[in-house]
Design an enzyme around this catalytic site. Sequence first.
Site, PDB file in Angstrom:
ATOM      1  N   HIS A  44       0.865  -1.178   0.000  1.00  0.00           N
ATOM      2  CA  HIS A  44       0.000   0.000   0.000  1.00  0.00           C
ATOM      3  C   HIS A  44       0.906   1.234   0.000  1.00  0.00           C
ATOM      4  O   HIS A  44       1.215   1.776   1.049  1.00  0.00           O
ATOM      5  CB  HIS A  44      -0.896  -0.007   1.241  1.00  0.00           C
ATOM      6  CG  HIS A  44      -1.992   1.017   1.178  1.00  0.00           C
ATOM      7  ND1 HIS A  44      -3.264   0.773   1.647  1.00  0.00           N
ATOM      8  CD2 HIS A  44      -1.997   2.294   0.739  1.00  0.00           C
ATOM      9  CE1 HIS A  44      -4.012   1.853   1.481  1.00  0.00           C
ATOM     10  NE2 HIS A  44      -3.268   2.785   0.938  1.00  0.00           N
ATOM     11  N   GLU A  76      -2.468  -1.549  -3.360  1.00  0.00           N
ATOM     12  CA  GLU A  76      -3.607  -0.868  -2.753  1.00  0.00           C
ATOM     13  C   GLU A  76      -3.357   0.631  -2.691  1.00  0.00           C
ATOM     14  O   GLU A  76      -2.198   1.064  -2.504  1.00  0.00           O
ATOM     15  CB  GLU A  76      -3.800  -1.348  -1.313  1.00  0.00           C
ATOM     16  CG  GLU A  76      -3.986  -2.826  -1.156  1.00  0.00           C
ATOM     17  CD  GLU A  76      -4.101  -3.207   0.293  1.00  0.00           C
ATOM     18  OE1 GLU A  76      -3.453  -2.575   1.140  1.00  0.00           O
ATOM     19  OE2 GLU A  76      -4.853  -4.161   0.582  1.00  0.00           O
ATOM     20  N   HIS A 198      -7.581  -6.653   6.783  1.00  0.00           N
ATOM     21  CA  HIS A 198      -7.308  -5.682   7.859  1.00  0.00           C
ATOM     22  C   HIS A 198      -7.515  -6.309   9.244  1.00  0.00           C
ATOM     23  O   HIS A 198      -8.613  -6.714   9.602  1.00  0.00           O
ATOM     24  CB  HIS A 198      -8.116  -4.389   7.743  1.00  0.00           C
ATOM     25  CG  HIS A 198      -7.405  -3.249   8.415  1.00  0.00           C
ATOM     26  ND1 HIS A 198      -6.564  -2.380   7.760  1.00  0.00           N
ATOM     27  CD2 HIS A 198      -7.388  -2.885   9.714  1.00  0.00           C
ATOM     28  CE1 HIS A 198      -6.074  -1.513   8.619  1.00  0.00           C
ATOM     29  NE2 HIS A 198      -6.557  -1.792   9.812  1.00  0.00           N
TER      30      HIS A 198
HETATM   31  C1  LIG Z   1      -6.358  -1.572   3.042  1.00  0.00           C
HETATM   32  C2  LIG Z   1      -5.951  -2.160   4.324  1.00  0.00           C
HETATM   33  O1  LIG Z   1      -6.732  -2.406   5.197  1.00  0.00           O
HETATM   34  C3  LIG Z   1      -4.555  -2.487   4.513  1.00  0.00           C
HETATM   35  O2  LIG Z   1      -4.178  -3.265   3.467  1.00  0.00           O
HETATM   36  C4  LIG Z   1      -3.626  -1.337   4.474  1.00  0.00           C
HETATM   37  O3  LIG Z   1      -2.524  -1.699   3.693  1.00  0.00           O
HETATM   38  C5  LIG Z   1      -3.152  -1.028   5.838  1.00  0.00           C
HETATM   39  O4  LIG Z   1      -2.288   0.073   5.674  1.00  0.00           O
HETATM   40  P1  LIG Z   1      -1.102   0.299   6.724  1.00  0.00           P
HETATM   41  O5  LIG Z   1      -0.211  -0.904   6.650  1.00  0.00           O
HETATM   42  O6  LIG Z   1      -0.483   1.586   6.239  1.00  0.00           O
HETATM   43  O7  LIG Z   1      -1.757   0.407   8.072  1.00  0.00           O
HETATM   44  N1  LIG Z   2      -5.914  -5.275   2.760  1.00  0.00           N
HETATM   45  C1  LIG Z   2      -5.445  -5.673   4.087  1.00  0.00           C
HETATM   46  C2  LIG Z   2      -3.959  -5.804   4.065  1.00  0.00           C
HETATM   47  O1  LIG Z   2      -3.345  -5.832   3.011  1.00  0.00           O
HETATM   48  C3  LIG Z   2      -3.203  -5.940   5.330  1.00  0.00           C
HETATM   49  O2  LIG Z   2      -3.913  -5.452   6.435  1.00  0.00           O
HETATM   50  P1  LIG Z   2      -3.260  -5.775   7.872  1.00  0.00           P
HETATM   51  O3  LIG Z   2      -3.168  -7.268   7.991  1.00  0.00           O
HETATM   52  O4  LIG Z   2      -1.896  -5.141   7.889  1.00  0.00           O
HETATM   53  O5  LIG Z   2      -4.213  -5.175   8.871  1.00  0.00           O
END
Ligand SMILES: CC(=O)[C@@H](O)[C@H](O)COP(=O)(O)O
Ligand SMILES: NCC(=O)COP(=O)(O)O
Length: 245
Positions: A44, A76, A198
């Site tokens: 992301h 993402e 998440h």
């Molecule tokens: C979209 C989502 O819920 C996660 O994939 C996101 O990548 C979390 O971002 P951070 O790792 O910056 O918290």
């Molecule tokens: N889209 C969720 C992700 O890529 C990772 O979320 P998290 O496990 O770091 O909360």
Amino acid sequence: MPTRLSANLNAVAMLRNRRDLPWPSVVGIGRIALAAGAAGLTVHPRPDQRHIRFSDLADLRALIDAEFPGAEFNIEGYPTPEFLDLALSVRPEQVTLVPDHPSQPTSDHGWDFAASRDILAPVVRRLKGEGARVSIFADPDPAGFECAAELGAERLELYTGPYGATHGDPQAAIRELERLGKAGDAAHRLGLGLNAGHDLTVENLPPLIARLPFIAEVSIGHALTAEALEHGMAGAVRRFIDACA
Ligand SMILES: CC(=O)[C@@H](O)[C@H](O)COP(=O)(O)O
Ligand SMILES: NCC(=O)COP(=O)(O)O
């Protein structure tokens, strides 16, 4: 088809960025995760590059192409022109659209599909036109799912943060799990593929997969990295693959 695990490398990059040093290597940890059985990698790249750096994307694409040609790269982010150009520059198999403001500490909600239709429609067209599967980050609320389907998204990613937050409260977990279940069923009825992510963990993942066995992919980063500190990344990936079974 079993639920696939996509290893999110944000937290590895956050640890790397603590010092001006090249370790831990985001590519090196991604290699271990893929070799251990992860079906893909997720990043992301946020505008402030607080963890994933824009340069990481080309490095990870090169890793997948050279050593794991069947793996998928999921990128993402919020669909600014800069994000779209960056993401498409590495030919991702999937792009997950997330309605994050740059100032957000993390992703904490899905799209208001009706209000964002004019933003999302051209973005979905462009991404699909360039060969990327489009997944849209969604709260577990079926109200906007028909709009998402009309936009042409192939998948929804159910935001599981509130479910993850119920750790230690079994009754709340049951309530959130059923909310996710009903939303997943609604997406499935509309012909939308389903991802989830998440704050998923090795503990809360099995009940989710049991309720929604047609989840195509879970992307996991925070808990995967925490598990890796204890079990190594290969061991953590195997623990999450077992939790998806
Ligand atoms: C979209 C989502 O819920 C996660 O994939 C996101 O990548 C979390 O971002 P951070 O790792 O910056 O918290
Ligand atoms: N889209 C969720 C992700 O890529 C990772 O979320 P998290 O496990 O770091 O909360």
